[in-house]
Design a protein around this motif. Structure first.
Motif, PDB file in Angstrom:
ATOM      1  N   ASP A  48       9.437  75.684   8.732  1.00 38.49           N
ATOM      2  CA  ASP A  48      10.621  75.196   8.536  1.00 38.49           C
ATOM      3  C   ASP A  48      11.805  76.276   9.008  1.00 38.49           C
ATOM      4  N   ARG A  49      11.775  77.222   9.143  1.00 40.77           N
ATOM      5  CA  ARG A  49      12.655  78.005   9.877  1.00 40.77           C
ATOM      6  C   ARG A  49      12.841  77.550  11.180  1.00 40.77           C
ATOM      7  N   ILE A  50      12.043  77.101  11.815  1.00 40.39           N
ATOM      8  CA  ILE A  50      11.872  76.428  13.167  1.00 40.39           C
ATOM      9  C   ILE A  50      12.752  75.298  13.336  1.00 40.39           C
ATOM     10  N   ILE A  51      12.337  74.382  12.363  1.00 41.34           N
ATOM     11  CA  ILE A  51      12.925  73.119  12.264  1.00 41.34           C
ATOM     12  C   ILE A  51      14.366  73.306  11.988  1.00 41.34           C
ATOM     13  N   HIS A  52      14.950  74.145  11.135  1.00 52.08           N
ATOM     14  CA  HIS A  52      16.182  74.366  10.723  1.00 52.08           C
ATOM     15  C   HIS A  52      16.787  75.056  11.831  1.00 52.08           C
ATOM     16  N   SER A  53      16.388  75.671  12.744  1.00 49.80           N
ATOM     17  CA  SER A  53      17.103  76.482  13.688  1.00 49.80           C
ATOM     18  C   SER A  53      18.063  75.650  14.729  1.00 49.80           C
ATOM     19  N   MET A  54      19.140  76.259  15.038  1.00 51.80           N
ATOM     20  CA  MET A  54      20.032  75.519  16.225  1.00 51.80           C
ATOM     21  C   MET A  54      19.474  75.400  17.565  1.00 51.80           C
ATOM     22  N   SER A  55      18.468  76.511  17.765  1.00 45.88           N
ATOM     23  CA  SER A  55      17.676  76.460  19.040  1.00 45.88           C
ATOM     24  C   SER A  55      16.789  75.123  19.153  1.00 45.88           C
ATOM     25  N   PHE A  56      16.322  74.759  18.012  1.00 47.62           N
ATOM     26  CA  PHE A  56      15.539  73.554  17.807  1.00 47.62           C
ATOM     27  C   PHE A  56      16.313  72.289  18.086  1.00 47.62           C
ATOM     28  N   ARG A  57      17.181  72.202  17.300  1.00 41.83           N
ATOM     29  CA  ARG A  57      18.309  71.098  17.459  1.00 41.83           C
ATOM     30  C   ARG A  57      18.811  70.659  18.824  1.00 41.83           C
ATOM     31  N   ARG A  58      19.076  71.896  19.655  1.00 37.62           N
ATOM     32  CA  ARG A  58      19.417  71.797  21.077  1.00 37.62           C
ATOM     33  C   ARG A  58      18.364  71.157  21.921  1.00 37.62           C
ATOM     34  N   LEU A  59      17.372  71.009  21.624  1.00 39.66           N
ATOM     35  CA  LEU A  59      16.254  70.370  22.487  1.00 39.66           C
ATOM     36  C   LEU A  59      16.407  68.851  22.523  1.00 39.66           C
ATOM     37  N   LYS A  60      17.080  68.477  21.732  1.00 38.33           N
ATOM     38  CA  LYS A  60      17.310  66.751  21.683  1.00 38.33           C
ATOM     39  C   LYS A  60      17.983  66.605  23.177  1.00 38.33           C
ATOM     40  N   SER A  61      18.729  67.555  23.694  1.00 37.74           N
ATOM     41  CA  SER A  61      19.827  67.363  24.934  1.00 37.74           C
ATOM     42  C   SER A  61      19.272  68.248  25.886  1.00 37.74           C
ATOM     43  N   LYS A  62      17.937  68.497  25.911  1.00 38.55           N
ATOM     44  CA  LYS A  62      17.313  69.410  27.247  1.00 38.55           C
ATOM     45  C   LYS A  62      16.267  68.527  27.759  1.00 38.55           C
ATOM     46  N   THR A  63      15.961  68.680  29.051  1.00 35.28           N
ATOM     47  CA  THR A  63      15.313  67.855  29.884  1.00 35.28           C
ATOM     48  C   THR A  63      13.816  67.888  29.398  1.00 35.28           C
ATOM     49  N   GLN A  64      12.981  66.812  29.532  1.00 34.67           N
ATOM     50  CA  GLN A  64      11.659  66.876  29.664  1.00 34.67           C
ATOM     51  C   GLN A  64      11.217  66.584  31.104  1.00 34.67           C
ATOM     52  N   VAL A  65      11.271  65.302  31.463  1.00 36.25           N
ATOM     53  CA  VAL A  65      10.995  65.103  32.863  1.00 36.25           C
ATOM     54  C   VAL A  65      12.440  64.723  33.570  1.00 36.25           C
ATOM     55  N   PHE A  66      13.062  63.713  32.925  1.00 35.55           N
ATOM     56  CA  PHE A  66      14.370  63.075  33.743  1.00 35.55           C
ATOM     57  C   PHE A  66      15.581  63.921  32.973  1.00 35.55           C
ATOM     58  N   ILE A  67      16.347  64.354  33.970  1.00 35.63           N
ATOM     59  CA  ILE A  67      17.608  65.107  33.563  1.00 35.63           C
ATOM     60  C   ILE A  67      18.772  64.357  33.007  1.00 35.63           C
ATOM     61  N   ALA A  68      19.100  64.488  31.712  1.00 37.41           N
ATOM     62  CA  ALA A  68      20.643  63.689  31.151  1.00 37.41           C
ATOM     63  C   ALA A  68      20.104  62.340  31.503  1.00 37.41           C
ATOM     64  N   PRO A  69      19.037  61.734  30.828  1.00 38.87           N
ATOM     65  CA  PRO A  69      18.971  60.180  31.273  1.00 38.87           C
ATOM     66  C   PRO A  69      19.812  59.277  30.285  1.00 38.87           C
ATOM     67  N   ASP A  70      20.213  58.278  31.248  1.00 37.96           N
ATOM     68  CA  ASP A  70      21.021  57.377  30.375  1.00 37.96           C
ATOM     69  C   ASP A  70      20.414  56.543  29.124  1.00 37.96           C
ATOM     70  N   GLY A  71      18.917  56.068  29.462  1.00 32.90           N
ATOM     71  CA  GLY A  71      18.359  55.385  28.364  1.00 32.90           C
ATOM     72  C   GLY A  71      17.982  56.096  27.343  1.00 32.90           C
ATOM     73  N   ASP A  72      17.799  55.702  26.130  1.00 29.68           N
ATOM     74  CA  ASP A  72      17.792  56.122  24.661  1.00 29.68           C
ATOM     75  C   ASP A  72      16.130  56.208  24.539  1.00 29.68           C
ATOM     76  N   HIS A  73      15.365  55.985  25.440  1.00 33.76           N
ATOM     77  CA  HIS A  73      13.779  55.852  25.022  1.00 33.76           C
ATOM     78  C   HIS A  73      12.964  56.839  25.980  1.00 33.76           C
ATOM     79  N   TYR A  74      13.724  57.732  26.755  1.00 32.65           N
ATOM     80  CA  TYR A  74      12.927  58.517  27.520  1.00 32.65           C
ATOM     81  C   TYR A  74      12.934  59.977  26.849  1.00 32.65           C
ATOM     82  N   ARG A  75      11.670  60.661  27.052  1.00 32.28           N
ATOM     83  CA  ARG A  75      11.448  61.788  26.138  1.00 32.28           C
ATOM     84  C   ARG A  75      12.429  62.784  26.439  1.00 32.28           C
ATOM     85  N   THR A  76      12.813  63.803  25.679  1.00 29.98           N
ATOM     86  CA  THR A  76      13.606  64.805  25.614  1.00 29.98           C
ATOM     87  C   THR A  76      12.744  66.070  25.130  1.00 29.98           C
ATOM     88  N   ARG A  77      13.052  67.214  25.298  1.00 29.99           N
ATOM     89  CA  ARG A  77      12.328  68.519  24.839  1.00 29.99           C
ATOM     90  C   ARG A  77      11.888  68.218  23.398  1.00 29.99           C
TER      91      ARG A  77
END
Length: 397
Positions: A48-77
């Motif tokens: 729960d501490r991990i889930i509530h952390s700011m570092s975890f929330r920032r993963l929503k805008s970090k690259t998995q494979v594609f950098i800053a993709p326009d499409g909503d359905h590509y994976r992020t971190r």
């Protein structure tokens, strides 16, 4: 399922770096009961501490494979980490392990990734070459033990030893830790020379299962992979023919998604069977750590298939010319940010300026901490603000 004797025990973990405080006196009280804020085990509290952390929330805008993709359905971190956790819980349940510790490890495993994925990591490693380098796994530990500090009593999230140990060496023992991990290990020894718990080993293989298959899904969607290329791999071709036999009239996109699901299922079942056989006769988590070898993972045959698939993905997707070009531009963004902050610390937010050491290597390491915590979007915006022009060519899907 019944808890296995070799499962990590939330009631007998290795403690936390910082002891609890007596809430009435403010004095350290190592034996005082922790404030529960609900009926949770210590491993659940870690998660729960991990889930509530700011570092975890920032993963929503970090690259998995594609950098800053326009499409909503590509994976992020972030979505990748959630998918890893789903696979991890299934494996942990099937093996009688602690699901909460496994999930926490899966959710935290990428917290040290800088913006732009491995391209960003390469750039930070180059920038930090004279100051000890940069490693995303060690940075994950540094993030949750020192940088992410929401509590008034101590730095970091103060997670259990079992979580930190598993995160540090989920890929196996570490004989030569880099500076970041060595500092943390000195402060709170993590037994880096031994294998970790089965929960940590399962988190590592769950990561492989998730990105091996979900990156195929994203690569197909982006048009960087095509079915004919995939069918050059015999084990995937066999699965594809089985899918076509079961669903001959289904649309192609649904057949492809069924292929991904089948492949994940094959890998999961292989890990369960192989790992159950490997741990027969073990009676405690201590015996697992003292085994001197990896116990949870793929069978030799599946390991060969998985390595072949990885090689294919590097050739066809990760080193695709468009990916290589975007990665080069991403590395330039990180290099320019590091140079700018090194020359003029006033470009950084005030709290980072206030915490910035006077001399290297600590000064450069703090700058790297700041950059590593950025999302892709924030890194692009920061570069534009400093240099007066927006970096181009980073979005390739």
């Amino acid at each position: 399922m019944t808890r296995a004797p070799y499962a990590a025990d939330p009631n007998a973990h290795g403690g936390r770096e910082f002891a609890a405080l007596n809430r009435s006196t403010g004095e350290s009280a190592a034996d005082a009961p922790q404030e529960t804020r609900g009926p949770r085990t210590d491993f659940q509290r870690d998660r729960d501490r991990i889930i509530h952390s700011m570092s975890f929330r920032r993963l929503k805008s970090k690259t998995q494979v594609f950098i800053a993709p326009d499409g909503d359905h590509y994976r992020t971190r972030l979505t990748h980490s959630i998918e890893v956790a789903q696979v991890g819980r299934v494996l942990a349940r099937g093996l009688g392990l602690d699901e909460d510790l496994t999930e926490a490890l899966c959710l935290a495993h990428d917290l040290g990734h800088p913006p732009f994925g491995h391209a960003g990591e390469d750039a930070l490693s180059d920038a930090m070459a004279r100051h000890g380098g940069f490693d995303h796994n060690a940075q994950a530990l540094r993030t949750i033990m020192r940088l992410e500090s929401p509590y008034p009593e101590h730095d970091g999230l103060n997670l259990t030893w079992d979580l930190l140990e598993g995160l540090a060496k989920h890929n196996g023992p570490i004989a030569a830790p880099n500076w970041a991990l060595a500092q943390l290990d000195q402060a709170f020894p993590l037994a880096l020379g031994t294998w970790p718990s089965l929960e940590a080993q399962i988190a590592a293989v769950s990561d492989d299962i998730a990105y091996d298959n979900h990156d195929i899904d994203d690569g197909l969607r982006a048009g960087f992979l095509d079915l004919d290329d995939l069918l050059e791999l015999d084990f995937l071709a066999d699965q594809w023919r089985a899918v076509e036999r079961r669903f001959p009239n289904a649309p192609r996109d649904r057949q492809l998604r069924e292929l991904i699901r089948d492949q994940i299922g094959l890998m999961v079942n292989d890990v369960l069977e192989h790992s159950r056989n490997a741990v027969k006769g073990f009676g405690s988590v201590a015996e697992i750590r003292d085994a001197g070898r990896q116990l949870a993972g793929f069978s030799p045959a599946m390991q060969d298939h998985e390595r072949t698939l990885k090689s294919f993905m590097y050739e066809k997707l990760y080193y695709h010319p468009e990916q290589v070009a975007a990665a080069s531009r991403a590395r330039d963004v990180i290099a320019r940010l590091f140079a700018a902050y090194s020359q003029d610390a006033t470009l950084m937010p005030q709290r980072w300026q206030d915490a910035l050491p006077e001399s290297d290597p600590d000064r450069s390491r703090t700058i790297a901490d700041f950059i590593a915590g950025m999302s892709d979007r924030f890194a692009i915006q920061s570069c534009e603000k400093i240099y007066g022009e927006r970096p181009q060519g980073l979005i390739n899907v």
